[in-house]
Design a protein around this motif. Structure first.
Motif, PDB file in Angstrom:
ATOM      1  N   THR A 148      -3.373  -8.511 110.583  1.00  0.00           N
ATOM      2  CA  THR A 148      -4.521  -8.154 109.745  1.00  0.00           C
ATOM      3  C   THR A 148      -4.001  -7.161 108.713  1.00  0.00           C
ATOM      4  O   THR A 148      -2.908  -6.617 108.865  1.00  0.00           O
ATOM      5  N   PRO A 149      -4.789  -6.863 107.683  1.00  0.00           N
ATOM      6  CA  PRO A 149      -4.289  -5.914 106.679  1.00  0.00           C
ATOM      7  C   PRO A 149      -4.059  -4.505 107.214  1.00  0.00           C
ATOM      8  O   PRO A 149      -3.157  -3.809 106.755  1.00  0.00           O
ATOM      9  N   GLY A 150      -4.869  -4.080 108.173  1.00  0.00           N
ATOM     10  CA  GLY A 150      -4.794  -2.697 108.627  1.00  0.00           C
ATOM     11  C   GLY A 150      -4.422  -2.522 110.069  1.00  0.00           C
ATOM     12  O   GLY A 150      -4.786  -1.515 110.683  1.00  0.00           O
ATOM     13  N   GLY A 151      -3.679  -3.459 110.642  1.00  0.00           N
ATOM     14  CA  GLY A 151      -3.273  -3.331 112.035  1.00  0.00           C
ATOM     15  C   GLY A 151      -2.401  -2.110 112.262  1.00  0.00           C
ATOM     16  O   GLY A 151      -1.635  -1.700 111.389  1.00  0.00           O
ATOM     17  N   ILE A 152      -2.535  -1.514 113.441  1.00  0.00           N
ATOM     18  CA  ILE A 152      -1.716  -0.360 113.793  1.00  0.00           C
ATOM     19  C   ILE A 152      -1.052  -0.585 115.146  1.00  0.00           C
ATOM     20  O   ILE A 152      -1.510  -1.378 115.965  1.00  0.00           O
ATOM     21  N   ALA A 153       0.051   0.113 115.354  1.00  0.00           N
ATOM     22  CA  ALA A 153       0.709   0.223 116.648  1.00  0.00           C
ATOM     23  C   ALA A 153       0.744   1.698 117.014  1.00  0.00           C
ATOM     24  O   ALA A 153       0.679   2.576 116.145  1.00  0.00           O
ATOM     25  N   LEU A 154       0.850   1.975 118.309  1.00  0.00           N
ATOM     26  CA  LEU A 154       0.972   3.343 118.808  1.00  0.00           C
ATOM     27  C   LEU A 154       2.292   3.472 119.553  1.00  0.00           C
ATOM     28  O   LEU A 154       2.561   2.707 120.482  1.00  0.00           O
ATOM     29  N   HIS A 155       3.096   4.445 119.152  1.00  0.00           N
ATOM     30  CA  HIS A 155       4.405   4.683 119.774  1.00  0.00           C
ATOM     31  C   HIS A 155       4.364   6.029 120.481  1.00  0.00           C
ATOM     32  O   HIS A 155       4.049   7.058 119.859  1.00  0.00           O
ATOM     33  N   HIS A 185      -3.653   6.218 109.453  1.00  0.00           N
ATOM     34  CA  HIS A 185      -2.633   5.819 108.488  1.00  0.00           C
ATOM     35  C   HIS A 185      -1.254   5.952 109.119  1.00  0.00           C
ATOM     36  O   HIS A 185      -1.070   6.673 110.102  1.00  0.00           O
ATOM     37  N   ASP A 186      -0.288   5.287 108.518  1.00  0.00           N
ATOM     38  CA  ASP A 186       1.085   5.380 108.990  1.00  0.00           C
ATOM     39  C   ASP A 186       1.541   6.833 108.995  1.00  0.00           C
ATOM     40  O   ASP A 186       1.352   7.564 108.008  1.00  0.00           O
ATOM     41  N   GLY A 187       2.125   7.269 110.105  1.00  0.00           N
ATOM     42  CA  GLY A 187       2.601   8.643 110.218  1.00  0.00           C
ATOM     43  C   GLY A 187       1.615   9.605 110.837  1.00  0.00           C
ATOM     44  O   GLY A 187       1.976  10.750 111.148  1.00  0.00           O
ATOM     45  N   ASP A 188       0.365   9.176 111.039  1.00  0.00           N
ATOM     46  CA  ASP A 188      -0.597  10.024 111.732  1.00  0.00           C
ATOM     47  C   ASP A 188      -0.195  10.194 113.192  1.00  0.00           C
ATOM     48  O   ASP A 188       0.589   9.411 113.748  1.00  0.00           O
ATOM     49  N   THR A 189      -0.750  11.205 113.827  1.00  0.00           N
ATOM     50  CA  THR A 189      -0.602  11.402 115.266  1.00  0.00           C
ATOM     51  C   THR A 189      -1.989  11.475 115.888  1.00  0.00           C
ATOM     52  O   THR A 189      -2.955  11.836 115.223  1.00  0.00           O
ATOM     53  N   LEU A 190      -2.077  11.115 117.164  1.00  0.00           N
ATOM     54  CA  LEU A 190      -3.355  11.164 117.865  1.00  0.00           C
ATOM     55  C   LEU A 190      -3.463  12.465 118.642  1.00  0.00           C
ATOM     56  O   LEU A 190      -2.520  12.863 119.319  1.00  0.00           O
ATOM     57  N   LEU A 206      -7.257   0.273 106.681  1.00  0.00           N
ATOM     58  CA  LEU A 206      -7.530  -0.971 105.959  1.00  0.00           C
ATOM     59  C   LEU A 206      -8.357  -1.960 106.782  1.00  0.00           C
ATOM     60  O   LEU A 206      -8.929  -2.895 106.213  1.00  0.00           O
ATOM     61  N   ASP A 207      -8.409  -1.788 108.094  1.00  0.00           N
ATOM     62  CA  ASP A 207      -9.267  -2.641 108.921  1.00  0.00           C
ATOM     63  C   ASP A 207     -10.641  -2.031 109.160  1.00  0.00           C
ATOM     64  O   ASP A 207     -11.544  -2.709 109.669  1.00  0.00           O
ATOM     65  N   ALA A 208     -10.820  -0.769 108.804  1.00  0.00           N
ATOM     66  CA  ALA A 208     -12.092  -0.094 109.080  1.00  0.00           C
ATOM     67  C   ALA A 208     -13.303  -0.810 108.468  1.00  0.00           C
ATOM     68  O   ALA A 208     -14.342  -0.918 109.122  1.00  0.00           O
ATOM     69  N   PRO A 209     -13.229  -1.333 107.234  1.00  0.00           N
ATOM     70  CA  PRO A 209     -14.409  -2.026 106.693  1.00  0.00           C
ATOM     71  C   PRO A 209     -14.807  -3.255 107.498  1.00  0.00           C
ATOM     72  O   PRO A 209     -16.007  -3.551 107.628  1.00  0.00           O
ATOM     73  N   TYR A 210     -13.840  -3.964 108.069  1.00  0.00           N
ATOM     74  CA  TYR A 210     -14.163  -5.146 108.881  1.00  0.00           C
ATOM     75  C   TYR A 210     -14.817  -4.721 110.199  1.00  0.00           C
ATOM     76  O   TYR A 210     -15.748  -5.379 110.676  1.00  0.00           O
ATOM     77  N   ILE A 211     -14.335  -3.632 110.776  1.00  0.00           N
ATOM     78  CA  ILE A 211     -14.884  -3.145 112.038  1.00  0.00           C
ATOM     79  C   ILE A 211     -16.294  -2.603 111.827  1.00  0.00           C
ATOM     80  O   ILE A 211     -17.185  -2.802 112.662  1.00  0.00           O
ATOM     81  N   ARG A 212     -16.508  -1.943 110.708  1.00  0.00           N
ATOM     82  CA  ARG A 212     -17.850  -1.418 110.392  1.00  0.00           C
ATOM     83  C   ARG A 212     -18.817  -2.526 109.980  1.00  0.00           C
ATOM     84  O   ARG A 212     -20.029  -2.309 109.930  1.00  0.00           O
ATOM     85  N   GLY A 213     -18.288  -3.686 109.627  1.00  0.00           N
ATOM     86  CA  GLY A 213     -19.129  -4.774 109.175  1.00  0.00           C
ATOM     87  C   GLY A 213     -19.524  -4.692 107.718  1.00  0.00           C
ATOM     88  O   GLY A 213     -20.452  -5.383 107.278  1.00  0.00           O
ATOM     89  N   THR A 214     -18.812  -3.899 106.928  1.00  0.00           N
ATOM     90  CA  THR A 214     -19.124  -3.772 105.509  1.00  0.00           C
ATOM     91  C   THR A 214     -18.315  -4.725 104.639  1.00  0.00           C
ATOM     92  O   THR A 214     -18.538  -4.790 103.421  1.00  0.00           O
TER      93      THR A 214
END
Length: 244
Positions: free
Chosen positions: A161-168, A140-145, A91-99
Motif C-alpha cells: 500500500t502507499p503508506g505501509g509500515i514495518a516495526l523493527h 513516518h519513517d524514522g519515528d519511534t513508538l 499515507l495510509d491514514a486517509p484510507y483507514i479513516r475512510g476519507t
C-alpha cells in the motif's frame, strides 16, 4: 478458543485464517496490538487479552501496518471497546479513516485467480468492509513508538500500500514487516506479499527489510513466524520471481 503463541518475551501471536494479530505487553501493565484481523475479530482479540490478564481498558495502542481489511478490519470495534489509540502510516491514514478510497492492487497473472477467489470467499461469508476508524498518530519513517519494552523503529515500506509500515525492535531482534513479507506455514521460506499497488516499490521494501542486521524473528501476518534463522531465510528468498 483460539490459540495464543508466545513468540518472544512480552509478545504473542493470535493466529487467524487470514491475517494474524500480535499482542505486545507494555511496561505500564498495558498492551498494544499489531493489526486487528478481519471484521468480527474483536471478541477473539479481547478474549486473548483476558487470558493474558488484561482488561479491555488495558489495551493502550493499536498499530496498523496498513489499511487492508484483514489488518484494520476490527480496529473500530476494538477502539469502541477499549479506547485504545490508533497509530498508522501517514499515507495510509486517509484510507483507514475512510476519507479516501484505497488504491486497488495491480495484479500479476498468478495473483489474479487467488485475489478473485479471496474476494469471492469474503462475499460468500458476508464479510463487511472495514469500518472507518480514527487515526490518532500518523507514523513516518524514522519515528519511534513510545512505551514499548525496548526501542521500536518505524520503517516506511511502501509498495503493498502507499503508506505501509514495518516495526523493527533491534534489542529483541524482531521485525513486524506488514504484508511486504509472507512466509510458508513452517516459517522456513519467505516470499514477497502479493496484491501490491506497486510491485517494484514493494520489492525495494522487501530488500530493505531483508538487509536489517538485528533480526532473528519475523512476525509475518500470513504464514508461520520466521524464527531463529530469519536472516538466512530472508537472504535465501527470491522475491523477484514471486507471484509471476
Amino acid at each position: 478458543m483460539d490459540p495464543l503463541h508466545e513468540i518472544a518475551p512480552h509478545i504473542w501471536q493470535l493466529p487467524f485464517p487470514v491475517g494474524h494479530v500480535y499482542v505486545v505487553a507494555l511496561p505500564d501493565d498495558g498492551y498494544a496490538l499489531v493489526d486487528t484481523g478481519m471484521p468480527g475479530s474483536a471478541p477473539a482479540v479481547l478474549d486473548a487479552l483476558a487470558r493474558l490478564g488484561g482488561r479491555p481498558r488495558d489495551l493502550r495502542q493499536i498499530v496498523l501496518t496498513h489499511c487492508h481489511l484483514d489488518h484494520a478490519g476490527s480496529a473500530a470495534d476494538l477502539v469502541a471497546a477499549t479506547g485504545a489509540r490508533v497509530l498508522a502510516g501517514a499515507l495510509d491514514a486517509p484510507y483507514i479513516r475512510g476519507t479516501a478510497p484505497e488504491p486497488p492492487p495491480v495484479l500479476t497473472p498468478a495473483e489474479r485467480p487467488l485475489y478473485e477467489g479471496n474476494m469471492a470467499e469474503f462475499a460468500a461469508a458476508r464479510i463487511p468492509p472495514a469500518p472507518p476508524v480514527r487515526v490518532d498518530t500518523e507514523l513516518h519513517d524514522g519515528d519511534t513508538l513510545p512505551d514499548w519494552p525496548g526501542p521500536v523503529h518505524v520503517l516506511h515500506v511502501p509498495g503493498h500500500t502507499p503508506g505501509g509500515i514495518a516495526l523493527h525492535l533491534p534489542e529483541s531482534r524482531l521485525l513486524f514487516p506488514g504484508d511486504i513479507i509472507g512466509a510458508a506455514p513452517d516459517g522456513r521460506q519467505a516470499v514477497l506479499g502479493p496484491f501490491n499497488v506497486d510491485r517494484e516499490t514493494a520489492l525495494a521494501s522487501f530488500r530493505r527489510l531483508a538487509a536489517l542486521e538485528d533480526v532473528d524473528t519475523v512476525c509475518v501476518p500470513h504464514g508461520g513466524p520466521i524464527r531463529g534463522d530469519a536472516r538466512a531465510v530472508l537472504g535465501a528468498a527470491a522475491p523477484e520471481g514471486d507471484w509471476l
